[in-house]
Design an enzyme around this catalytic site. Structure first.
Site, PDB file in Angstrom:
ATOM      1  N   ASP A   1       0.837  -1.215   0.039  1.00 54.50           N
ATOM      2  CA  ASP A   1      -0.108   0.031  -0.139  1.00 54.50           C
ATOM      3  C   ASP A   1       0.928   1.291  -0.063  1.00 54.50           C
ATOM      4  O   ASP A   1       0.652   2.182  -0.810  1.00 54.50           O
ATOM      5  CB  ASP A   1      -0.990   0.078   1.095  1.00 54.50           C
TER       6      ASP A   1
ATOM      7  N   ASP B   1      -9.208  -3.066   2.427  1.00 56.61           N
ATOM      8  CA  ASP B   1      -9.215  -2.392   3.841  1.00 56.61           C
ATOM      9  C   ASP B   1     -10.451  -2.978   4.627  1.00 56.61           C
ATOM     10  O   ASP B   1     -10.131  -2.777   5.945  1.00 56.61           O
ATOM     11  CB  ASP B   1      -9.438  -0.854   3.782  1.00 56.61           C
TER      12      ASP B   1
END
Length: 496
Positions: free
Chosen positions: A351, A411
């Protein structure tokens, strides 16, 4: 299902409500009675012009549509046509300020430059044109066409730039959806683990259970391969987005329909009514499950057809997305805390790298993750890898950038796999759900922290940067406090 899961792993996006500093609003009013009004996105340079923050005492100008010209020469338009008007022309080879100087010399009071590609920042050197005083702004060409269709040919316009809201309450909805999905997915995984343990006592039931079981267990080696596939898929999407986006949409329809079926069939299985069966090829199946399969396929098809309908398609996408995340969390089993640490740690680096490091590598200085999530090169098709909720606060960013607050499936799924492992460990050790509850609360705290940083920094955040430390540290502290770290680390392979 496993192949679909590996493919989808590369598409986990971030929380991406991005904010640009020089976004504004063009407020257009038609000539009807009562007048019809509509707002459109503009991009301007705040160093060149200061726009009012409200429409109070705004000065309206009649819009002159000259999109048939690029205004690189004063000879392109008749004399007097621009006098005291707002003029819209097409983007061309000459600079913005050269256009502005010509428009100003012909009496225009506002210059709008229409672009058929993605709106970009206006960055000419204004020191060379100190005499230019009229406002200059970019606008989408499609918005000019829409303006004529909705408001007619006689349109009055003005520009303003309302202050950005400190917080959008759509984030509350995003928070509730995320925490609910993670908590329910972890609980469902624990129920499946309890049924597995009960099946061990009965050889006949064990065989039946194994036939029904669709779980995929990740080893540390599989985890590393999984993350590598994520990186490769994201890079491929960046370079071949306009083709692969339709592949991803197709995969989403298939995977979400299967996931919705699995979620609803688990609920229907608890209802003791309507169990009528039919026999086909020596196999029996409940009639209600046939209708359920048809319903789930229809839901995915309806979304695929109307996916660009912003008024309601987001609701269907969120339902399908929640079902996909729930099924993924329940199906993909982490065997121990060691595998959880490796997976969450590597995806955290993934990420951060693709959000913060890739802008130093790409030619346009943009993040690969953000570009793929937004649709590279102005592509109108968006990846269906996010939970979407319409923004509730009116701002220029709502019109220009993203009218929705977004949370990527990753997420939810990535921390959800750890929550699911904690729930299964609770079942195995009969520890009264202490790991599961603690990790779920830690996930909620991580989400709140993400929103706080988002509000303070006014830019998209890699949510895993906050979710991973919160969940991993909390789970470790609980195991350490209960003196079960060795058992928690090795999982079901640990021998007392």
């Amino acid at each position: 299902m496993r192949a679909a899961g590996l493919l989808w792993a590369a598409l986990w996006a971030l929380l991406l409500p991005l904010v640009a500093a020089d976004e504004g609003i063009l407020h257009a009013s038609g000539s009807g009675v009562p007048p019809v009004t509509k707002d459109y996105c503009i991009i301007y340079n705040s160093n060149w012009v200061s726009l009012p923050k409200t429409l109070d005492n705004a000065t309206y100008r009649t819009l002159e549509n000259l999109t048939s010209t690029v205004l690189c020469s004063s000879a392109e338009v008749p004399s007097g046509l621009m006098k005291d008007k707002a003029v819209v022309v097409m983007r061309g080879n000459c600079t913005f300020l050269e256009k502005a100087r010509i428009a100003q010399s012909l009496g225009a009071k506002m210059l709008l430059i229409a672009s058929k590609s993605r709106l970009s920042a206006i960055s000419d050197n204004k020191t060379d044109f100190e005499d230019v005083t009229l406002p200059i702004a970019f606008i989408r060409y499609n918005d000019i066409v829409d303006m004529q269709l909705v408001l007619g040919n006689e349109v009055n316009v003005t520009l303003y730039s309302p202050p950005l809201p400190e917080f959008d309450y759509s984030m509350v909805v995003i928070f509730l959806i995320a925490v609910f999905t993670v908590a329910l997915g972890g609980y469902w995984s624990g129920v499946a683990e309890l049924e597995n343990l009960k099946a061990v006592a009965s050889p006949g039931e064990r065989e039946t259970r194994w036939k029904k079981e669709e779980n995929v267990t990740f080893t540390p080696v599989t985890v590393i391969l999984f993350v590598v596939i994520c990186c490769v898929m994201l890079v491929l999407l960046y370079f071949f987005y306009k083709w692969l986006v339709y592949v991803i949409i197709s995969v989403f329809c298939l995977a979400s329909a299967m996931s919705l079926y699995n979620c609803l069939s688990a609920l229907i299985g608890q209802i003791p009514f309507g169990q009528c069966r039919i026999t086909c090829s020596n196999k029996t199946i409940e009639v209600r499950l046939i209708f359920l399969a048809i319903f789930c396929i229809a839901a995915a098809v309806v979304w695929a057809v109307f996916r660009n309908e912003d008024r309601w398609a987001w609701i269907l996408q969120d339902i399908l997305g929640v079902a996909f995340c729930l099924n993924f969390i329940k199906t993909l089993k982490m065997p121990n805390f060691k595998s959880c640490v490796i997976l969450l740690g590597l995806l955290l680096l993934y990420d951060v790298f693709f959000v913060f490091i890739t802008p130093f590598i790409t030619k346009n200085g943009a993040s690969i993750m953000v570009e793929v999530a937004a649709g590279p090169f102005g592509n109108s098709e968006k990846l269906p890898v996010v939970i979407r909720v319409p923004r509730l606060e009116h701002s220029a960013s709502t019109l220009c950038d993203l009218p929705f607050s977004l949370l990527g499936f990753g997420d939810i799924i990535v921390p959800g796999l750890l929550v699911a492992y904690c729930r299964r460990f609770d079942v195995q050790t009969r520890s009264s759900s202490v790991y599961y509850i603690s990790c779920t609360i830690a996930y909620a705290v991580g989400m709140v922290l993400t929103f706080i940083v988002l509000a303070l920094m006014k830019m998209g955040q890699p949510a895993l940067l906050y979710l991973v430390p919160c969940t991993l540290i909390t789970s470790s502290l609980v195991a350490w406090r209960r003196k079960e770290m060795k058992k928690f680390w090795k999982g079901s392979s640990y021998q007392v």
